[in-house]
Design a protein around this motif. Structure first.
Motif, mmCIF file in Angstrom:
data_model
loop_
_atom_site.group_PDB
_atom_site.id
_atom_site.type_symbol
_atom_site.label_atom_id
_atom_site.label_comp_id
_atom_site.label_asym_id
_atom_site.label_seq_id
_atom_site.Cartn_x
_atom_site.Cartn_y
_atom_site.Cartn_z
ATOM 1 N N ILE A 99 0.816 -1.213 0.000
ATOM 2 C CA ILE A 99 0.000 0.000 0.000
ATOM 3 C C ILE A 99 0.850 1.264 0.000
ATOM 4 O O ILE A 99 0.370 2.337 -0.339
ATOM 5 N N TYR A 100 2.144 1.147 0.355
ATOM 6 C CA TYR A 100 2.960 2.355 0.448
ATOM 7 C C TYR A 100 3.325 2.944 -0.907
ATOM 8 O O TYR A 100 3.808 4.065 -0.976
ATOM 9 N N ILE A 101 3.094 2.195 -2.010
ATOM 10 C CA ILE A 101 3.324 2.802 -3.334
ATOM 11 C C ILE A 101 2.243 3.828 -3.660
ATOM 12 O O ILE A 101 2.570 4.985 -3.925
ATOM 13 N N PRO A 102 0.924 3.463 -3.632
ATOM 14 C CA PRO A 102 -0.065 4.529 -3.860
ATOM 15 C C PRO A 102 0.036 5.650 -2.830
ATOM 16 O O PRO A 102 -0.305 6.794 -3.132
ATOM 17 N N LEU A 103 0.544 5.333 -1.647
ATOM 18 C CA LEU A 103 0.608 6.369 -0.609
ATOM 19 C C LEU A 103 1.726 7.373 -0.837
ATOM 20 O O LEU A 103 1.830 8.348 -0.103
ATOM 21 N N ILE A 104 2.567 7.159 -1.877
ATOM 22 C CA ILE A 104 3.574 8.187 -2.201
ATOM 23 C C ILE A 104 2.855 9.510 -2.494
ATOM 24 O O ILE A 104 3.380 10.581 -2.253
ATOM 25 N N VAL A 105 1.614 9.402 -2.980
ATOM 26 C CA VAL A 105 0.872 10.614 -3.360
ATOM 27 C C VAL A 105 0.659 11.534 -2.161
ATOM 28 O O VAL A 105 0.606 12.757 -2.311
ATOM 29 N N VAL A 106 0.550 10.973 -0.954
ATOM 30 C CA VAL A 106 0.345 11.835 0.212
ATOM 31 C C VAL A 106 1.641 12.043 0.996
ATOM 32 O O VAL A 106 1.609 12.468 2.136
ATOM 33 N N ASN A 107 2.791 11.735 0.366
ATOM 34 C CA ASN A 107 4.066 11.995 1.025
ATOM 35 C C ASN A 107 4.285 13.515 1.086
ATOM 36 O O ASN A 107 4.323 14.178 0.054
ATOM 37 N N CYS A 108 4.425 14.038 2.303
ATOM 38 C CA CYS A 108 4.489 15.496 2.457
ATOM 39 C C CYS A 108 5.661 16.103 1.693
ATOM 40 O O CYS A 108 5.600 17.258 1.287
ATOM 41 N N THR B 111 -5.578 16.069 4.640
ATOM 42 C CA THR B 111 -5.548 15.644 3.241
ATOM 43 C C THR B 111 -4.346 14.757 2.978
ATOM 44 O O THR B 111 -4.441 13.714 2.338
ATOM 45 N N THR B 112 -3.199 15.206 3.490
ATOM 46 C CA THR B 112 -1.991 14.422 3.265
ATOM 47 C C THR B 112 -1.733 13.483 4.435
ATOM 48 O O THR B 112 -0.638 12.976 4.597
ATOM 49 N N ASN B 113 -2.778 13.229 5.226
ATOM 50 C CA ASN B 113 -2.673 12.194 6.255
ATOM 51 C C ASN B 113 -2.844 10.855 5.561
ATOM 52 O O ASN B 113 -3.919 10.544 5.051
ATOM 53 N N CYS B 114 -1.751 10.076 5.536
ATOM 54 C CA CYS B 114 -1.840 8.856 4.741
ATOM 55 C C CYS B 114 -2.838 7.870 5.324
ATOM 56 O O CYS B 114 -3.292 6.961 4.651
#
Lengths: 197, 191
Positions: A99-108, B111-114
């Motif tokens: 799941i951490y691949i799609p979550l790159i999108v919310v990487n600050c 929003t950017t809370n994973c």
């Protein structure tokens, strides 16, 4: 000279993980082996580079009031591409990172660089900035996953490094180990900074 | 009914979203300095996650899947979540300015809370029904709030104690989180 400066600042002075403490979720979650750390770093750098280029090229076209949603869509598009590419060519790594691949999108870090750098600077400087930040983040992930893999599994890149008599501390590759390793590294960074100042 | 119970216990204690899945670490470290703001953040995240879970499930099942464009999941979900957070921000600003002030910069950061995007995707990947997906989302949000409140309670006491200078701030918070994570590992045998 300034382009070189944009590159090197991300590696040590403004290292996104160890100094700015951004992008902590994947750094704690996937650093159980050096292989995963490198893979995550590479995927992250690719997305950051592509989105920095596009955002910097479009910085005069995107209206100011809707810039954040635009950035999110641009980043999400590149994340989707990386997701599909990794699914096709590196299935084992794709499964490990999950799941951490799609979550790159919310990487600050990615939105942070778009907002703080790419929308104010030209394409060339933005490329150097993205490469510096990407390499800095990848190095940080490798350092952390190296520590955890050696202590927790007794291997480095899958090759046994501790002698047969040493029994690895399993806890280092379990969730608590991630917090401990990251805490120790940040404490060390604080110590070094206090010494320097 | 018992299946929902398994989802709830599993999400709150065994696979705690923060302490074992590492989602939502930024607000976990950032908003856990004071108990009051931790509670406010927990409520805001729970609300957003419940709504986001419902909406993303509907979008996935009735728009993305029938049209065969499931690969657009990431883009569609992040847009829905961003819009939702804006909406929640407006509601809180209108209804309780005090809470709005306390949450400050962290509200837009949801929003950017994973955690929000992460759990929405997990619910889809596990092929949950709508009810299971919503329960899973809310249970995970409760787990997040629980971890955040426990952490804030501990950190308020750490502030007073005498620790080495280089451990101030993030390092000691991470060590605390590590001890909490070990404690939560003890729940593994529960189910």
């Amino acid at each position: 000279m300034s382009l070189v400066n944009e590159f090197t600042k991300g590696i040590i002075r403004e290292n996104p993980l160890f100094v700015l403490v951004l992008g902590t979720c994947p750094a704690l979650a996937i650093t159980t082996s050096v292989n995963n750390g490198l893979g995550m770093g590479a995927a992250f750098t690719a997305v950051l580079l592509a989105s920095n280029i596009v955002i910097s090229a479009l910085r005069k076209v995107i209206p100011d009031s809707i810039r954040i949603p635009s950035y999110i869509v641009i980043v999400a598009a590149f994340v989707t591409m990386i997701d599909l590419i990794m699914h096709a060519y590196t299935p084992a790594l794709y499964k490990a990172l999950g799941i951490y691949i799609p979550l790159i999108v919310v990487n600050c870090i990615i939105l942070g660089r778009a907002e703080a750098f790419a929308n104010k600077n030209g394409v060339g400087a933005s490329i150097m900035d993205a490469l510096g930040m990407g390499v800095g983040y990848t190095l940080a992930l490798v350092v952390m996953s190296g520590i955890r893999e050696i202590l927790g599994a007794g291997t480095f890149f899958g090759i046994p490094v501790l002698g047969a008599s040493a029994s690895p501390a399993l806890i280092m590759i379990l969730p608590p180990g991630g917090f401990i390793a990251f805490g120790c590294i940040l404490a060390l960074m604080n110590k070094l900074q206090q010494k320097a100042s | 009914m018992s299946e929902l119970g398994v989802i709830i216990i599993g999400a709150i204690f065994i696979n705690n979203i923060v302490l074992s899945q590492f989602l939502g670490i930024c607000p976990f470290l950032g908003v856990s300095k004071k108990l009051s703001s931790a509670i406010g953040m927990g409520i805001a995240v729970t609300f957003v996650m419940a709504l986001a879970g419902t909406l993303t499930w509907i979008i996935q099942s009735y728009i993305l899947n029938p049209l065969g464009i499931a690969y657009l999941q990431t883009i569609a979900f992040i847009l829905v979540i961003a819009a939702l957070v804006q909406f929640v921000e407006m509601v809180i600003k209108k209804t309780s300015p005090g809470l709005y002030k306390a949450l400050g910069v962290y509200l837009p950061l949801i929003t950017t809370n994973c955690a929000v995007l992460g759990i929405a995707i997990v619910s889809i990947q596990k092929n949950y029904s709508l009810i299971e997906a919503v329960v899973n989302n809310v249970a995970n949000a409760v787990g997040f709030t629980l971890a955040l409140i426990l952490m804030a309670g501990i950190r308020e006491r750490i502030e007073e104690s005498d620790i080495p200078k280089c451990f101030h701030g993030f390092p000691i918070a991470l060590f605390t989180a590590s001890l909490m994570s070990i404690a939560f590992l003890g729940f593994t045998g529960l189910l």
